[in-house]
Design an enzyme around this catalytic site. Structure first.
Site, PDB file in Angstrom:
ATOM      1  N   GLU A  15       6.390 -69.880-104.693  1.00 58.43           N
ATOM      2  CA  GLU A  15       7.393 -70.918-104.930  1.00 58.43           C
ATOM      3  C   GLU A  15       7.971 -70.865-106.334  1.00 58.43           C
ATOM      4  O   GLU A  15       9.175 -71.013-106.529  1.00 58.43           O
ATOM      5  CB  GLU A  15       6.769 -72.305-104.676  1.00 58.43           C
ATOM      6  CG  GLU A  15       7.794 -73.422-104.501  1.00 58.43           C
ATOM      7  CD  GLU A  15       8.290 -74.038-105.816  1.00 58.43           C
ATOM      8  OE1 GLU A  15       9.358 -74.663-105.786  1.00 58.43           O
ATOM      9  OE2 GLU A  15       7.622 -73.879-106.863  1.00 58.43           O
ATOM     10  N   ASP A  75       0.751 -71.308-105.797  1.00 59.14           N
ATOM     11  CA  ASP A  75       0.999 -70.509-107.009  1.00 59.14           C
ATOM     12  C   ASP A  75       1.406 -71.459-108.129  1.00 59.14           C
ATOM     13  O   ASP A  75       1.737 -72.622-107.880  1.00 59.14           O
ATOM     14  CB  ASP A  75       2.089 -69.463-106.759  1.00 59.14           C
ATOM     15  CG  ASP A  75       3.432 -70.080-106.403  1.00 59.14           C
ATOM     16  OD1 ASP A  75       3.450 -71.020-105.569  1.00 59.14           O
ATOM     17  OD2 ASP A  75       4.460 -69.646-106.958  1.00 59.14           O
TER      18      ASP A  75
END
Lengths: 510, 510
Positions: free
Chosen positions: B191, B126
């Site tokens: 994250e 991400d």
């Protein structure tokens, strides 16, 4: 007429109708009041139609709705028999890199009899933003009546008062009564965002103002359940304190502890402004504040202002001051400083570990007579620079004053105030409170400075209307009694004005 | 093997290849490096495809793209010959009143030879938000090569490093070489917003971790042009300081001067936290900070960290400290306090004359060994309550600590670090700097606490990659040399691990 002779005249007037001839025929006033009561549902229906227009001037997407609202207002005023024109400002507004047109300003005339006084009404038909999800319990754009209150965005600020004035004129028309004053209207659609374009129009159309005797502003509210007339409002000096550190936002893990953070500087600067009791700590800021007269202090003692009710209304345990008079003095006669927020820092919910690179603190100082805006700006800048210098920070400080609005105050003994006092007595059976407004209505000062005309603020909104807030309302009673108040004011003003003329002519002849 | 014997072993190892047998065949390494150079455009092409996926985990609207990205990563890892599974957390995220699914976590295995060490790679696919209008000079989701830099959101954080690891494995496959270590992958897609759901998966799939020897995290960067290994990171204690005044926002004209404003209280509280040099003013906050060893200070002197370059990079005239060692100590070994912003106050551009009713100040304190989170929380709360009490304000103060992340530190003498040092020497011909990271990588502490495995951070990003910033990039050189570094690391780790096993068996036999 000299000021002295005018004062004698006003003292004579203040002895009441008996001392100065018969009042406007009581039966005419009664017929007016009856007709207003009779048609009150029509008046509420028109207000409903107006509130349905999302004329939010702060949202460029809704600018079309503001312009449409101006057209609706123009049509309504034309229907009274007035000549109305929609005047476009030259200015446009730049929002997000694109030009957004400003709505037109409405200028209208009704009657030009030289024997009658000319009164100009100022109001606005734009509104503050409102969304159901902000916490409204009804749809903000659908007038909803609950327990005698007419809820909806703009009900009190300011579509209700504008319509009340129109309703008053309409009632005289309906009763086929001569309107005893020449009427002018100046209605705008940008008040809620700072009246963009209005001053330009006022200056350009100065001939529109040349034959006006009185300007009446109805765009605020009482401070209790008791009707009130307003003779002053505070000004405002708004400040941006910018501190610039790094060129870009930094991660507080990677740079925390080694950089001079702009936020720490700004927080220290903002913390140097007021003490916990709200006293402003900027050296010399109180120097020019006008000394309070005993007369004014005594006036405050009689004003209806329920401290407990006010505290409950906003949900605080206590105010800074413990007495009513002290509280009113701090609201109307002393400057106050509020810190509004910070631009450029993290503001969202949740957590973000940013060291903002450039932050702008925003605060404003309400102005009272005889504070001087440029002196205020200098004192504030100097103070902040001194505090900043002591920190030895390598960051860059910039102080600017994007708004500088003067306070407005007028003599509450002027004729238009006496007419309004009499009108209040006729409608409500009481003497209104003479109050000030702690907030700033720059248009009052602009009218005063540019047109040099006599000005009055004649509010009809209640103290709990919640303008700018969720569930804004005007009570049906305030709306309908307010309509009566305006009609009675026309009659009282015409009578007093003509008497003054007559008296003046006599004095000049003698 | 006892710690003592292991230390002797490591000292022997540090005398280099000669002292402990031949290094992995130089010609194999050469062939690997040549193959990587040869296929570098293919590797850049795959990175381009990955960067095109807008897997921004902070935007619920883009959650589908994060999930799609997880699928792409799983497919790529399966193509290496691995067994991959996408595991969905039970948790969902509540955003604006609706439930948004969390993306799955990818768990993969490649090889299970009991004679080989097992190394698990952690990374994430991400990214931080990125919009052209934020000031990017290229489209953030189109990899664009300028002067040897591969620009695009996620290039360095963390798609580039994840792909470099995959490329390294792929190269061995292409050369039909046995992969000398058993490989595991744990790849996540949340994250950037706090690894929602990951800890749950780590605890639930503890069998996945049981046979792992080393965990390698590659999700940060060097601090200069010199390659570096990271053996510690600071923790973070994030605080919300809420001050509640009135029940609703007030108009500063109508209430300025008579109410105790929540913002003034909050500003004073925030101003009590740090002095202009960044020293934290909370009593006792430094009490538990680990005493610096002379060894550590000496280490810092040799680290490449160009103060001028760092200052230019972020655009500041000076840092708080004047020397490199002092700066690194403040970044890695001392706590720091940053004020991030205020929720509930005015934050937009322009002017607004509001007295905010409830404001939440946000600041965080980076944690170092041996600070204790609950002691920190207590000291902060007590300090703020004391400052607030002195103000005699009727407003309500609430202090909370929504994030409490411990610092992470490991012994840089462990075997995986020696393997990485050797790999760096093979690829770059130099000894890497041993550094810490001032920011917080909670996953390191979580792995350490939950799995009890040996952990290393092996970054390949450059110090000027601008993760989280506009124009994020990884240089082609870092990406390709990083791929080589990972491949060399597999070989060095396998060799050292097997020698350690042999040595250990021998000792046990003797």
């Amino acid at each position: 007429m000299s000021t002295e002779i005018f004062t004698i005249f006003m003292i004579m007037m203040s002895f009441g109708a008996e001392a100065s001839g018969p009042s406007p025929a009581t039966d005419l006033l009664n017929r007016i009041f009856q007709n207003i009561d009779l048609r009150q549902n029509d008046f509420v229906q028109t207000l409903k139609e107006w509130l349905a227009v999302q004329s939010d001037s702060s949202d460029p997407q809704l600018r079309g709705e503001v312009i449409r609202m101006m057209g609706i207002a123009a049509k309504r005023i034309q229907d009274l028999g007035a000549t109305a024109q929609l005047v476009n400002p030259n200015m446009t507004e730049m929002i997000g890199g694109r030009q957004v047109p400003l709505p037109p300003v409405l200028l209208a005339n009704l009657g030009d009899d030289p024997k009658k006084p000319t009164v100009c009404f100022y109001g606005h038909v734009d509104v503050q933003p409102a969304k159901k999800e902000d916490g409204w319990t009804t749809d903000p754009y659908t007038l909803t009546e609950i327990n005698g209150n007419l809820h909806g965005r703009g009900a009190s600020d300011d579509k209700g008062p504008v319509l009340a004035w129109i309703n008053a004129v309409d009632t005289l028309n309906t009763l086929k009564q001569d309107i005893p004053v020449n009427m002018k209207f100046i209605i705008e659609g940008m008040e809620e965002t700072g009246s963009g374009g209005l001053e330009e129009i006022i200056k350009k159309y100065n001939h529109f103002f040349s034959d006006i005797d009185y300007i009446v502003i109805s765009d605020n509210s009482w401070i209790s359940r008791k009707p009130a007339l307003i003779y002053g409002s505070r000004g405002n000096a708004y400040f941006f304190v910018e501190v610039k550190g790094s060129e870009r936002d930094l991660h507080s893990g990677s740079f925390g502890g080694i950089t001079h953070e702009a936020m720490s500087d700004l927080i220290a600067l903002l913390d140097s402004l007021v003490d916990p009791s709200g006293r402003i700590l900027i050296p010399g800021i109180y120097d020019d504040v006008a000394t309070l007269t005993e007369e004014e202090q005594q006036l405050y003692d009689k004003i209806e202002f329920d401290m407990e009710e006010q505290k409950n209304k906003i949900g605080v345990k206590k105010f800074v001051q413990s007495t009513k008079v002290e509280t009113l003095l701090h609201l109307w006669c002393y400057p106050s400083l509020s810190i509004h927020g910070i631009e450029g820092a993290f503001y969202g919910p949740g957590t973000k570990t940013v060291i903002p690179s450039k932050v702008i603190g925003k605060f404003s100082i309400r102005q009272v007579p005889n504070m001087n805006l440029s002196a205020v700006k200098e004192k504030v800048s100097k103070h902040l620079e001194n505090v900043f210098a002591k920190r030895n920070s390598p960051n860059k400080l910039t102080v600017t004053m994007p708004i500088g609005a003067l306070p407005w105050v007028t003599d509450a003994k002027e004729l238009q105030y006496e007419a309004a006092r009499r009108a209040v007595a006729k409608v409500f059976g009481i003497v209104p409170d003479m109050i000030k407004d702690g907030s700033t209505i720059p248009i009052a000062k602009t009218f005063q400075t540019v047109t040099q005309k006599k000005i009055m603020m004649l509010p009809i909104g209640g103290s709990d209307d919640g303008e700018h807030s969720q569930n804004e309302k005007i009570s049906r009673d305030n709306y309908i009694q307010g309509t009566k108040l305006f009609a009675a004011f026309f009659l009282e003003l015409a009578e007093l004005h003509q008497k003054k003329q007559k008296y003046s002519n006599q004095i000049n002849k003698d």
